[in-house]
Design a protein around this motif. Structure first.
Motif, PDB file in Angstrom:
ATOM      1  N   ILE A   1      -7.797  13.991 -14.445  1.00 35.98           N
ATOM      2  CA  ILE A   1      -8.382  15.337 -14.592  1.00 35.98           C
ATOM      3  C   ILE A   1      -9.769  15.374 -13.963  1.00 35.98           C
ATOM      4  N   ALA A   2     -10.562  14.320 -14.233  1.00 36.11           N
ATOM      5  CA  ALA A   2     -11.912  14.267 -13.681  1.00 36.11           C
ATOM      6  C   ALA A   2     -11.888  14.236 -12.159  1.00 36.11           C
ATOM      7  N   ASP A   3     -10.922  13.516 -11.601  1.00 32.17           N
ATOM      8  CA  ASP A   3     -10.802  13.442 -10.151  1.00 32.17           C
ATOM      9  C   ASP A   3     -10.490  14.811  -9.568  1.00 32.17           C
ATOM     10  N   ARG A   4      -9.529  15.523 -10.214  1.00 37.87           N
ATOM     11  CA  ARG A   4      -9.168  16.856  -9.722  1.00 37.87           C
ATOM     12  C   ARG A   4     -10.324  17.850  -9.866  1.00 37.87           C
ATOM     13  N   MET A   5     -11.207  17.602 -10.818  1.00 33.98           N
ATOM     14  CA  MET A   5     -12.385  18.459 -11.000  1.00 33.98           C
ATOM     15  C   MET A   5     -13.470  18.150  -9.973  1.00 33.98           C
ATOM     16  N   GLY A   6     -13.303  17.070  -9.242  1.00 34.41           N
ATOM     17  CA  GLY A   6     -14.311  16.681  -8.275  1.00 34.41           C
ATOM     18  C   GLY A   6     -15.484  15.957  -8.879  1.00 34.41           C
ATOM     19  N   VAL A   7     -15.282  15.347 -10.038  1.00 33.88           N
ATOM     20  CA  VAL A   7     -16.353  14.621 -10.706  1.00 33.88           C
ATOM     21  C   VAL A   7     -16.532  13.268 -10.034  1.00 33.88           C
ATOM     22  N   GLY A   8     -17.741  12.973  -9.582  1.00 37.16           N
ATOM     23  CA  GLY A   8     -17.989  11.704  -8.925  1.00 37.16           C
ATOM     24  C   GLY A   8     -18.245  10.578  -9.910  1.00 37.16           C
ATOM     25  N   ASP A   9     -18.982  10.870 -10.973  1.00 40.64           N
ATOM     26  CA  ASP A   9     -19.305   9.860 -11.987  1.00 40.64           C
ATOM     27  C   ASP A   9     -18.178   9.856 -13.016  1.00 40.64           C
ATOM     28  N   ARG A  10     -17.190   8.902 -12.841  1.00 40.45           N
ATOM     29  CA  ARG A  10     -16.012   8.879 -13.708  1.00 40.45           C
ATOM     30  C   ARG A  10     -15.947   7.538 -14.436  1.00 40.45           C
ATOM     31  N   ARG A  11     -16.421   7.540 -15.675  1.00 38.87           N
ATOM     32  CA  ARG A  11     -16.317   6.362 -16.534  1.00 38.87           C
ATOM     33  C   ARG A  11     -15.653   6.774 -17.837  1.00 38.87           C
ATOM     34  N   LEU A  12     -15.445   5.794 -18.708  1.00 36.01           N
ATOM     35  CA  LEU A  12     -14.786   6.051 -19.990  1.00 36.01           C
ATOM     36  C   LEU A  12     -15.620   5.455 -21.114  1.00 36.01           C
ATOM     37  N   VAL A  13     -15.470   6.030 -22.296  1.00 29.71           N
ATOM     38  CA  VAL A  13     -16.076   5.444 -23.482  1.00 29.71           C
ATOM     39  C   VAL A  13     -15.023   5.419 -24.586  1.00 29.71           C
ATOM     40  N   VAL A  14     -14.907   4.254 -25.241  1.00 27.83           N
ATOM     41  CA  VAL A  14     -13.964   4.062 -26.343  1.00 27.83           C
ATOM     42  C   VAL A  14     -14.772   3.999 -27.628  1.00 27.83           C
ATOM     43  N   GLN A  15     -14.331   4.774 -28.614  1.00 28.91           N
ATOM     44  CA  GLN A  15     -15.076   4.852 -29.873  1.00 28.91           C
ATOM     45  C   GLN A  15     -14.158   4.577 -31.054  1.00 28.91           C
ATOM     46  N   ALA A  16     -14.756   4.052 -32.132  1.00 29.20           N
ATOM     47  CA  ALA A  16     -14.033   3.940 -33.401  1.00 29.20           C
ATOM     48  C   ALA A  16     -13.778   5.341 -33.943  1.00 29.20           C
ATOM     49  N   LEU A  17     -12.628   5.521 -34.567  1.00 34.45           N
ATOM     50  CA  LEU A  17     -12.308   6.798 -35.197  1.00 34.45           C
ATOM     51  C   LEU A  17     -12.978   6.851 -36.570  1.00 34.45           C
ATOM     52  N   VAL A  18     -13.789   7.866 -36.817  1.00 33.82           N
ATOM     53  CA  VAL A  18     -14.480   8.032 -38.098  1.00 33.82           C
ATOM     54  C   VAL A  18     -13.700   9.041 -38.925  1.00 33.82           C
ATOM     55  N   PRO A  19     -12.962   8.588 -39.953  1.00 29.83           N
ATOM     56  CA  PRO A  19     -12.237   9.549 -40.797  1.00 29.83           C
ATOM     57  C   PRO A  19     -13.236  10.479 -41.485  1.00 29.83           C
ATOM     58  N   SER A  20     -13.010  11.772 -41.378  1.00 28.53           N
ATOM     59  CA  SER A  20     -13.947  12.728 -41.965  1.00 28.53           C
ATOM     60  C   SER A  20     -13.274  14.075 -42.114  1.00 28.53           C
ATOM     61  N   ASN A  21     -13.644  14.795 -43.173  1.00 30.41           N
ATOM     62  CA  ASN A  21     -13.178  16.167 -43.330  1.00 30.41           C
ATOM     63  C   ASN A  21     -14.352  17.148 -43.371  1.00 30.41           C
ATOM     64  N   THR A  22     -15.529  16.667 -42.991  1.00 32.17           N
ATOM     65  CA  THR A  22     -16.717  17.530 -42.977  1.00 32.17           C
ATOM     66  C   THR A  22     -17.526  17.260 -41.713  1.00 32.17           C
ATOM     67  N   GLU A  23     -17.811  18.323 -40.980  1.00 27.61           N
ATOM     68  CA  GLU A  23     -18.587  18.208 -39.753  1.00 27.61           C
ATOM     69  C   GLU A  23     -19.874  19.022 -39.855  1.00 27.61           C
TER      70      GLU A  23
END
Length: 721
Positions: free
Chosen positions: A577-599
């Motif tokens: 998707i990022a490539d099709r958008m023409g985004v040059g800076d394409r990296r990824l970040v992996v995060q722990a899932l924080v269970p939550s019901n309040t934001e």
């Protein structure tokens, strides 16, 4: 000429209220003209100082000896009132400086309020005044009034009346609108409220609303300060004045107009003020204990109740009325405004029954019935029982009509108030209207309408609680991290703004002690899978790029990925998707899932008036349904943060509503304080910073899961005009 000592705000205010001599420069012999009214009012109200009309064409003006110029006066007047057209003002200011007159009022319009040419003329006026050592109120103002000295240095027609003599109850009023100010002064004095210290600041070329407030606060006889505010130019001075008022426990009540976008535009065009976002004013007023009036009646009602100098020990109200319906109305209003109308127990109901007719209601609200029209002692006895009642903090008496009985009932109320240890507040509906003014003369706050009275009592209760405690102290949290020099993409096409990527933004938060989600950066799907294994499933995967601010809008976020294959597929899809958008800076970040019901949302933005401000709001679905946010101006205290949380309409979600995890209030307070300190330290380099969402984890602690920072050029800060 020898350099003159700069007058303090208190000295400026004192000259405007108590000058012992006044020159009226340009005074007309026709007292009906704008240029003739000031002199006429000084004579009409009995000003006790020396009056010097300056008019080169007349020997006497309105019967008073006139002088050809300021240089011809027998002394340097303490105040000069300049009633000349704009073109003649600078020369008179020079003359004021030459003879030693230090304060002047300029009525003339045609300055900054009319456009660029007027703005240049105003700059010239200010330059001349500073060189001459003269402080200027105005231009484009209607003047000042000091009732205790009958100093009516004004030209407003609100002083053309025969209903009242000016009185001063310690109520001061500062207005940025001359006409509205004149209306309000007349309304106040006409209804018995001694609004006796009046200042119209006009264009505020020199003397500003914050400076007048500061000067009034230093006067021990000032009981309450009212204000009509269109916009603030000097944000730091305004905050300093409000802080000084809070520290000295002088109540301030402001009617801030320009709440709507269209109203703010009108305010700017009217006075050249920068109105700012209205929600910021709400937050600032809450921080400093300022009461915000919603209309003119509300403003004067606040002045009426707070000028009494009384204190309420709590929110419990006992209502004495001659109408059961009025009692119900006032009880409803009490609930709306956070007051209590407790039902009396048998013992105290019995004591009340002993002084009332058998058919009266004695449980609170107390209905004395119409018998008080023929037996006023019943009212006095009922009030006495209320004052003695241990569960009563404020006694409210509601009467109406009874013009024949007005004098007798007023005497009863004055006697009762004189001996009461608790505030007695009166509502008198209908009738001649005289009791409102008559009772006010004895310091009894009296209102013509019951709901207004209840609203005012609620303010008295709030003020009593505030003034009983110490001023909150600023946070002393330590933070040393700085924004690193990331080479980010332009934000919105603005060349001097840069977007920090999510990882960099959260590092900034983490370095300031704010809890952030565990995460790792990855360059490709394989690295993303490896990172997920180290963090532990399930995980969240996102695009990491300084070129894309709102990733979820473009499908660049995947939540709850349970295994290696799902992470690999999601990584490929996101990068595609990022490539099709023409985004040059394409990296990824992996995060722990924080269970939550309040934001929550915790953010900073730059207000055009007050600079960096901090906003805390309810996030998630509720954000889409209704904006629920509280704003404060840093630096913040723990009390400020507590008031932000308590001010949220949907704060019940933070308290465990519908099975949610209750938020750890202490942890949330610390998080907001650390965020505010970051803003205080780095505000000049940030245009915005947002944690969205700030999740409440299973232990109730807030965790920053996503963050966006937009950085500007260091030193780019809000303007102090």
């Amino acid at each position: 000429m020898r350099p003159l000592t700069v007058l303090t705000p208190a000295e400026v205010v004192s000259r405007l209220l108590h000058a012992r001599s006044v020159a009226v420069v340009g005074a007309s012999d026709d007292g009906n003209k704008a240029s003739g009214r000031t002199l006429r009012y000084l004579l009409r109200y009995g000003y006790r100082g020396a009056i010097y009309p300056v008019n080169p064409r007349r020997e006497r003006v309105q019967g008073v000896q006139a002088y050809a110029s300021l240089a011809d006066l027998p002394e340097a007047p303490e105040l000069a009132v300049i009633v000349l057209p704009a073109s003649g003002v600078p020369e008179v200011l020079r003359q004021c400086g030459e003879i030693g007159t230090r304060v002047a009022i300029v009525f003339a319009s045609g300055f900054a309020e009319v456009g660029p040419a007027g703005a240049r003329a105003q700059e010239e006026l200010l330059a001349v005044a500073r060189e001459a050592g003269v402080r200027v109120l105005g231009p484009n103002c209607v003047g000042a009034v000091g009732a205790s000295a009958a100093l009516t240095a004004a030209f407003m027609t609100g002083l053309d009346q025969d209903r009242f003599e000016l009185k001063d109850d310690g109520v001061a009023f500062v207005t940025q609108s001359g006409a509205m100010g004149a209306f309000i002064l007349n309304m106040a004095q006409s209804t018995g409220l001694g609004l006796g210290r009046f200042f119209s600041t006009g264009n505020e070329a020199d003397i500003s609303l914050p400076e007048v407030i500061e000067g009034l606060v230093e006067d021990d006889s000032t009981r309450v300060i009212l204000g009509y505010v269109e916009g603030i130019r000097q944000a730091s001075s305004f905050r300093a004045a409000l802080k000084r008022a809070r520290d000295r426990q002088v109540p301030i009540c402001l009617m801030k107009v320009g709440r709507s976008a269209r109203g703010a535009t009108a305010a700017q065009s009217h006075t050249g003020s920068l109105a700012g976002q209205d929600v910021v004013y709400d937050g600032l007023f809450e921080q400093y204990g300022v009461f915000r009036a919603t209309d003119v009646d509300h403003l004067l009602d606040l002045g009426r109740i707070l000028a009494s100098g009384q204190r309420a020990c709590g929110p419990r109200v006992s209502i004495v009325t001659l109408s059961g319906g009025a009692g119900v109305l006032m009880t409803d209003a009490a609930d709306d405004f956070g007051l209590e109308v407790p039902r009396w127990d048998d013992e105290w109901a019995g004591r009340m029954a002993a002084v009332l007719p058998a058919f009266a209601s004695v449980r609170n609200p107390i209905d004395t019935t119409g018998v008080i029209a023929s037996d006023q002692q019943v009212l006095r006895d009922a009030i006495d029982v209320c004052v003695q009642h241990p569960g009563t903090d404020v006694v409210m008496v509601m009467l109406g009509n009874m013009e024949r009985e007005e004098d007798a009932l007023c005497r009863i109320l004055v006697e009762a108030a004189a001996t009461s240890t608790k505030p007695i507040v009166v509502v008198w509906v209908g009738g001649s209207g005289r009791p409102v003014e008559s009772l006010a003369a004895h310091g009894i706050a009296t209102f013509p309408e019951p709901v207004r009275a209840v609203r005012a009592v609620a303010a008295l209760v709030r003020w009593s609680a505030r003034s009983g405690g110490a001023a909150p102290q600023s946070s002393s949290l330590e933070g040393t991290a700085e924004i690193s020099a990331h080479g980010g993409a332009d934000a919105g096409g603005v060349s001097d703004l840069r977007i920090l990527d999510e990882v960099a933004a959260k590092k900034l938060l983490h370095d300031h002690g704010i809890a952030t989600v565990p995460e790792q950066e990855a360059q490709d799907p394989a690295e993303a899978v490896a990172a997920a294994g180290r963090i532990g499933y399930p995980v969240v995967l996102k695009l990491l790029s300084e070129e894309v601010a709102h990733k979820s809008d473009h499908g660049l976020v995947r939540v709850g990925l349970p295994d290696q294959e799902s992470v690999r597929r999601a990584a490929e899809q996101i990068l595609g998707i990022a490539d099709r958008m023409g985004v040059g800076d394409r990296r990824l970040v992996v995060q722990a899932l924080v269970p939550s019901n309040t934001e929550l949302i915790l953010g900073m933005r730059r207000d055009p008036v007050f600079g960096p401000v901090v906003a805390l709001g309810i996030g998630g679905v509720l954000t889409e349904l209704a904006s629920d946010v509280q704003v404060r101006v840093p630096p913040l205290t723990a009390a400020d943060v507590e008031s932000m949380v308590d001010g949220l309409r949907y704060r019940a979600v933070l308290e465990g509503a519908r099975g949610r995890t209750p938020v750890d209030r202490k942890a949330l307070t610390e998080t907001v304080l650390r965020f505010a300190q970051l803003v205080t330290e780095q505000g000049a380099r940030l245009d915005s910073l947002e944690i969205n969402p700030l999740l409440v984890d299973g232990d109730g602690r807030p965790v920053a899961v996503d963050a966006l920072a937009v950085c500007g050029v260091e030193g780019r800060d809000y303007a102090e005009v």
